[in-house]
Motif scaffolding. Structure first.
Motif, PDB file in Angstrom:
ATOM      1  N   GLN A  64       0.709  -1.197  -0.075  1.00 53.14           N
ATOM      2  CA  GLN A  64      -0.001   0.019   0.003  1.00 53.14           C
ATOM      3  C   GLN A  64       0.970   1.008   0.042  1.00 53.14           C
ATOM      4  N   ASP A  65       0.404   2.175  -0.583  1.00 51.93           N
ATOM      5  CA  ASP A  65       0.969   3.609  -0.930  1.00 51.93           C
ATOM      6  C   ASP A  65       1.188   4.187   0.480  1.00 51.93           C
ATOM      7  N   GLU A  68      -0.994   7.135   0.919  1.00 51.25           N
ATOM      8  CA  GLU A  68      -2.404   6.987   0.888  1.00 51.25           C
ATOM      9  C   GLU A  68      -2.895   6.274   2.194  1.00 51.25           C
ATOM     10  N   ARG A  72      -5.652   7.699   4.629  1.00 48.74           N
ATOM     11  CA  ARG A  72      -6.881   6.787   4.918  1.00 48.74           C
ATOM     12  C   ARG A  72      -7.074   6.720   6.343  1.00 48.74           C
TER      13      ARG A  72
ATOM     14  N   ARG B  47     -12.200  -2.920   4.514  1.00 52.55           N
ATOM     15  CA  ARG B  47     -11.879  -3.466   3.240  1.00 52.55           C
ATOM     16  C   ARG B  47     -12.776  -4.358   2.489  1.00 52.55           C
ATOM     17  N   LYS B  54     -10.361   0.620  -1.467  1.00 52.48           N
ATOM     18  CA  LYS B  54     -10.756  -0.162  -2.670  1.00 52.48           C
ATOM     19  C   LYS B  54      -9.793  -0.324  -3.895  1.00 52.48           C
ATOM     20  N   ARG B  55      -8.882   0.606  -3.722  1.00 52.63           N
ATOM     21  CA  ARG B  55      -7.999   0.793  -4.874  1.00 52.63           C
ATOM     22  C   ARG B  55      -7.115  -0.705  -5.008  1.00 52.63           C
ATOM     23  N   TYR B  56      -6.971  -1.222  -3.712  1.00 47.64           N
ATOM     24  CA  TYR B  56      -6.075  -2.278  -3.562  1.00 47.64           C
ATOM     25  C   TYR B  56      -6.465  -3.668  -3.698  1.00 47.64           C
ATOM     26  N   ASP B  57      -6.002  -4.581  -4.228  1.00 46.93           N
ATOM     27  CA  ASP B  57      -6.274  -5.981  -4.408  1.00 46.93           C
ATOM     28  C   ASP B  57      -6.897  -6.575  -3.109  1.00 46.93           C
ATOM     29  N   ILE B 131     -13.292  -6.139  -7.594  1.00 44.12           N
ATOM     30  CA  ILE B 131     -12.593  -5.869  -6.239  1.00 44.12           C
ATOM     31  C   ILE B 131     -13.487  -5.734  -5.173  1.00 44.12           C
ATOM     32  N   THR B 132     -14.559  -6.100  -5.466  1.00 44.93           N
ATOM     33  CA  THR B 132     -15.769  -5.630  -4.417  1.00 44.93           C
ATOM     34  C   THR B 132     -16.061  -7.132  -3.889  1.00 44.93           C
TER      35      THR B 132
END
Lengths: 172, 162
Positions: A64-65, A68, A72, B47, B54-57, B131-132
């Motif tokens: 993860q960034d 970010e 978050r 998550r 949500k941008r991550y797997d 991804i949801t």
């Protein structure tokens, strides 16, 4: 008179303390409810801040960034902090002598200060520059130092929080 | 059962924990471990619910947090047992402790259900769905947050009822 004695005396004789004591003694279940809210806020603050710090240190959630993760998770900490303070101050007002003359409280207050400052240092720059902590080696080093301070101070708060009651039990 | 609690409670170890600085030390480590455990679990749950990250797997997100959850769970259990044996009879009879224990069992069952029947689906299957998280995953995540919040709150009430 030291500032502790002045503060304890001022709060001890105040109408605010009378009100808080009245509420704590007369509202059914209020003390454990306030303590339960306090510990729930502790879990949210600690859980979010720990993982922000651990990510900056490269110890957790590596995919993860880092910037970010800050944007978050930090709001969880900031929103829980006032809840933590209000639910904690309730008991300080109710029993000022217990807290103002307990040496462990000094350590806890210092640690809270370090947490707030290091959290601000970590979070504030990312609000305007989303890549702030990954721009250069110097930035990354800065985030590691601030994160180490954050995690150590969080551990200090938890340890001090438990030991306040223990010292209180031994000496008073 | 009463005889067992009495035997444990009168042991040298129980005395050493209950009457020395071991108790606050174990309690401190217990709180740190619980914060890390619940922090890791709730991040994964949020998550799964689609409320963060949500941008991550999905699988990578959960997989990265799982070792932290287990790594915190072990010291939480060890220190929790240490605290328990200092006054086993009193804790066993404490309604808040009983509630905490039941909630822990339900949380454990939820984790087992999630990993055995929901999360064990091959990664390709999940990827194909996007991804949801699916309904069962979100349900397990929702239960998880409620149960762990209950564990924390009941844990605080244990001390108050004592």
């Amino acid at each position: 008179m030291s500032w502790r004695e002045i503060a304890a005396e001022e709060i001890g004789g105040s109408a605010l303390r009378e009100t808080v004591l009245y509420l704590l003694m007369n509202v059914p279940g209020l003390p454990p409810i306030a303590q339960a809210i306090h510990i729930a806020a502790v879990a949210v603050v600690m859980g979010s801040a720990f993982f922000v710090g651990l990510r900056q240190l490269g110890l957790a959630v590596g995919s993860q960034d880092p910037n970010e993760v800050i944007s978050r998770l930090m709001p969880f900490m900031w929103w829980s902090l006032p809840v933590l303070v209000v639910s904690g101050v309730l008991f300080v007002i109710a029993r000022p002598d217990r807290y103002f003359f307990n040496p462990i409280v000094d350590i806890k207050v210092i640690c809270i200060g370090v947490v707030v400052v290091s959290a601000l240092v970590i979070h504030a720059p990312t609000r305007n520059h989303s890549d702030f902590w990954t721009r250069s080696r110097l930035h990354r080093t800065g985030s590691v130092v601030a994160s180490a301070c954050l995690i150590l101070a969080l551990l200090g708060i938890i340890l001090a929080g438990r030991w306040i009651a223990y010292v209180d039990y031994i000496y008073w | 059962m009463e005889a067992i609690w009495t035997w444990i409670g009168e042991s040298e170890l129980a005395f050493q924990i209950g009457a020395t600085w071991w108790f606050p030390l174990l309690e401190s480590i217990h709180v740190v471990a619980i914060c890390l455990l619940v922090g890791a679990i709730c991040m994964a749950d949020l998550r799964l619910l689609g409320w963060m990250g949500k941008r991550y797997d999905l699988h990578q997100f959960v997989d990265e947090l799982t070792p932290w959850a287990w790594g915190a769970f072990v010291p939480a259990v060890v220190t929790g047992l240490g605290l328990f044996i200092s006054r086993p009879a009193a804790y066993a009879a404490n309604p808040a402790f009983q509630v905490k224990f039941v909630l822990l069992l339900l949380a454990g069952a939820n984790v087992f259900y999630f990993h055995r029947y929901v999360y064990a689906i091959p990664a390709e299957g999940i990827a194909a769905e996007g991804i949801t998280a699916k309904g069962k995953e979100r349900l397990a995540a929702g239960f998880s947050i409620v149960l762990w919040a209950g564990v924390i709150l009941a844990g605080r009430w244990v001390g108050h009822i004592n």
